[in-house]
Design an enzyme around this catalytic site. Structure first.
Site, short mmCIF file in Angstrom:
data_model
loop_
_atom_site.label_atom_id
_atom_site.label_comp_id
_atom_site.label_asym_id
_atom_site.label_seq_id
_atom_site.Cartn_x
_atom_site.Cartn_y
_atom_site.Cartn_z
N LYS A 79 12.86 13.43 38.31
CA LYS A 79 13.08 13.55 36.86
C LYS A 79 12.45 14.84 36.36
O LYS A 79 11.32 15.18 36.74
CB LYS A 79 12.45 12.33 36.16
CG LYS A 79 12.72 12.26 34.66
CD LYS A 79 12.12 10.99 34.07
CE LYS A 79 12.44 10.84 32.59
NZ LYS A 79 11.88 9.59 32.02
N SER A 154 15.24 6.71 29.35
CA SER A 154 15.37 8.15 29.35
C SER A 154 15.67 8.74 30.73
O SER A 154 16.18 9.85 30.82
CB SER A 154 14.07 8.78 28.82
OG SER A 154 12.99 8.49 29.67
N SER A 178 12.27 3.09 30.49
CA SER A 178 13.10 4.20 30.97
C SER A 178 13.40 4.23 32.46
O SER A 178 14.17 5.09 32.90
CB SER A 178 12.46 5.53 30.59
OG SER A 178 12.71 5.77 29.24
N1 GLN Z 1 13.65 4.04 25.02
C1 GLN Z 1 12.22 4.09 24.83
C2 GLN Z 1 11.85 5.24 23.92
O1 GLN Z 1 12.72 5.94 23.51
C3 GLN Z 1 11.54 4.16 26.14
C4 GLN Z 1 11.46 5.51 26.70
C5 GLN Z 1 10.71 5.56 27.97
O2 GLN Z 1 10.44 4.54 28.60
N2 GLN Z 1 10.34 6.76 28.35
O3 GLN Z 1 10.72 5.44 23.64
#
Ligand code: GLN
Length: 486
Positions: A79, A154, A178
């Site tokens: 990532k 994400s 995410s």
């Molecule tokens: N969707 C969540 C957010 O936007 C989780 C993101 C994540 O786990 N990095 O914060």
């Protein structure tokens, strides 16, 4: 079956039996990426030269006959929020579009020690903020099962890359879901380890008390192999607990007879779509057919988890992102107007809308006048959530939910409604607040051939039990043998 469809366990045997070299294998995956990436946009950087050099080093190690880790010579997607020395690391943000780290994150140092292959950097939401990968400053990543749908976020690029067999495994980060949510939407395995299991050193901080790095893979064994590699020692992260996960295949293959599964039916029924609920019930019935016992439980404060998360995560983010000021490694704008102008213009032009929204929200909830009303209260609720999970997991071995309320949604469907986007995490956000490990496993497809998934949550540092349960579904239904056509 093409070689790129095989799991790590098989590829690793082919390498050690010298039926193929890592250079040959890496070329196969690089070709696959070159062919499919213009469609998927799952990789932001494809590191051809570095990957081939890593592969050559792995081949030497294998040739020399010394014992090797099962990831030796295997390509790994990373990532783009995890720092890689000499490979551009952007956080999918314009503010870091030219940033090349001078050091490796601990997880990357471990991958290099065992001669895994750094094949490239995967797309994600900017600074890991999002649930659809649509907040990336660079390109929209697509879901390999339906190119009109999001891959989740994400870590959407990492999930899409593994699902489409551009790489056998990849690393993501999970702060509120995410890893688990994109794993589910792309039909693969993803695990958020226990907080403190894996070092966060060198992962760009979003919300430091929640962030964890974890693997994506097509099988449970492969995910366990990667967790073994990345959870090893770190002296740079004070929250690292010094408890590496050691991969032992027979532990994962242990039966689940007599084990207990907690299900908060009322919560699940309130949020899951009909098709998700029906699929979830089938999995619970399957576990019961193997002799596991399910119990109805109630996680009392779970209903506040989203609200609590969307206060704590932005609060920490607003502080963590202060370092991107246009002065140091960030892209600088507004030199002509002096220091204040540099700050304002670099950050206004460098950060996307969602990141700016989180910074505003975070500074607001931390401000003197509102600290008690929001941030402090959220911290209290977080304690209650932690206690709820601790108590529940004294009565049952694991807790199960669907991973997401619905399968992958259309690109653009939620971009104008942040609250609806936040809702995509309703089943995943509570787990990082409590620090427990969470695994998402594929559980089949809906009528439109979109993947569905199930989340299993365990006691702190008990990833093994999650793998045991997940393995039973994999063994029975073999969903991992289906590959999206591209
Ligand atoms: N969707 C969540 C957010 O936007 C989780 C993101 C994540 O786990 N990095 O914060």
């Amino acid at each position: 079956m093409s070689l790129y469809e095989k799991p790590i366990t098989e590829l690793s045997s082919l390498l050690t039996e010298k039926q193929i070299t890592s250079v040959e294998l890496t070329k196969i995956f690089l070709d696959r990426i070159d062919q499919t990436n213009p469609t998927l946009n799952s990789f932001l950087t494809i590191s051809h030269d570095i990957a081939l050099a890593d592969a050559a080093a792995a081949d030497q190690k294998i040739q020399s006959g010394q014992p090797t880790h099962p990831l030796c010579g295997i390509p790994v997607g990373i990532k783009d929020i995890i720092c890689t020395q000499d490979i551009k690391t952007t956080g999918a943000s314009k503010i870091l579009e030219n940033f090349v780290p001078s050091y490796d994150a601990t997880v990357i140092a471990h991958l290099r020690e065992i001669s895994a292959v750094r094949i490239g950097k995967t797309n994600c939401d900017e600074f890991a903020m999002g649930s659809s990968n649509e907040n990336s400053a660079f390109a929209n990543c697509k879901n390999p099962w339906d190119l009109s749908c999001v891959p989740g976020g994400s870590s959407g690029g990492s999930a899409a890359a593994v699902s489409s067999r551009q790489t056998p495994t990849s690393l993501g980060t999970d702060t509120g879901g995410s890893i688990r949510q994109p794993a589910s939407l792309c039909g693969i395995v993803g695990i958020k380890p226990t907080y403190g299991r894996v070092s966060r050193f060198g992962s760009m901080a979003f919300a430091s008390s929640l962030d964890q790095i974890g693997p994506f893979a097509n099988t449970i064994e492969d995910a366990a192999i990667v967790l073994d590699a990345i959870s090893q020692n770190c002296t740079q992260d004070s929250t690292y607990q010094g408890k590496p996960y050691n991969y032992v295949p027979k532990h994962i293959h242990a039966e689940i007879k007599g084990k207990t599964i907690g299900v908060d039916w009322a919560f699940i029924e309130a949020y899951a779509s009909d098709e998700v609920l029906a699929n979830f019930k089938q999995q619970i019935a399957f576990f019961e057919s193997l002799g596991a016992v399910s119990k109805n439980i109630s996680i009392a404060h779970q209903k506040y988890a989203s609200a609590c998360y969307y206060i704590i995560a932005p609060a920490e983010a607003s502080s963590n992102l202060a370092r991107y000021d246009g002065i140091r490694y960030t892209t600088q704008k507004g030199q002509e107007g002096g220091l204040d102008q540099i700050y304002v213009q670099s950050r206004s032009e460098g950060f996307g809308a969602e990141v700016q929204r989180r910074i505003l929200l975070g500074t607001f909830v931390l401000s003197a006048g509102y600290y008690d009303a929001y941030y402090n209260k959220a911290c209290h609720i977080r304690n209650r959530i932690q206690n709820d999970y601790k108590q529940a997991l004294q009565e049952v071995d694991i807790i199960a939910t669907p991973t997401t309320p619905a399968p992958a949604f259309k690109l653009g469907a939620k971009t104008n409604n942040p609250l609806e986007m936040y809702h995509a995490d309703v089943f995943t956000v509570a787990i990082p607040l409590a620090g427990n490990p969470g695994l998402s496993i594929p559980t089949g497809f809906n009528k439109d051939n979109l993947p569905l998934g199930m989340q299993l949550v365990g006691r702190h540092f008990d990833e093994e039990t999650l793998f045991q349960f997940g393995h039973k579904i994999q063994r029975e239904f073999q969903h991992h043998t289906k590959v999206p056509t591209l």
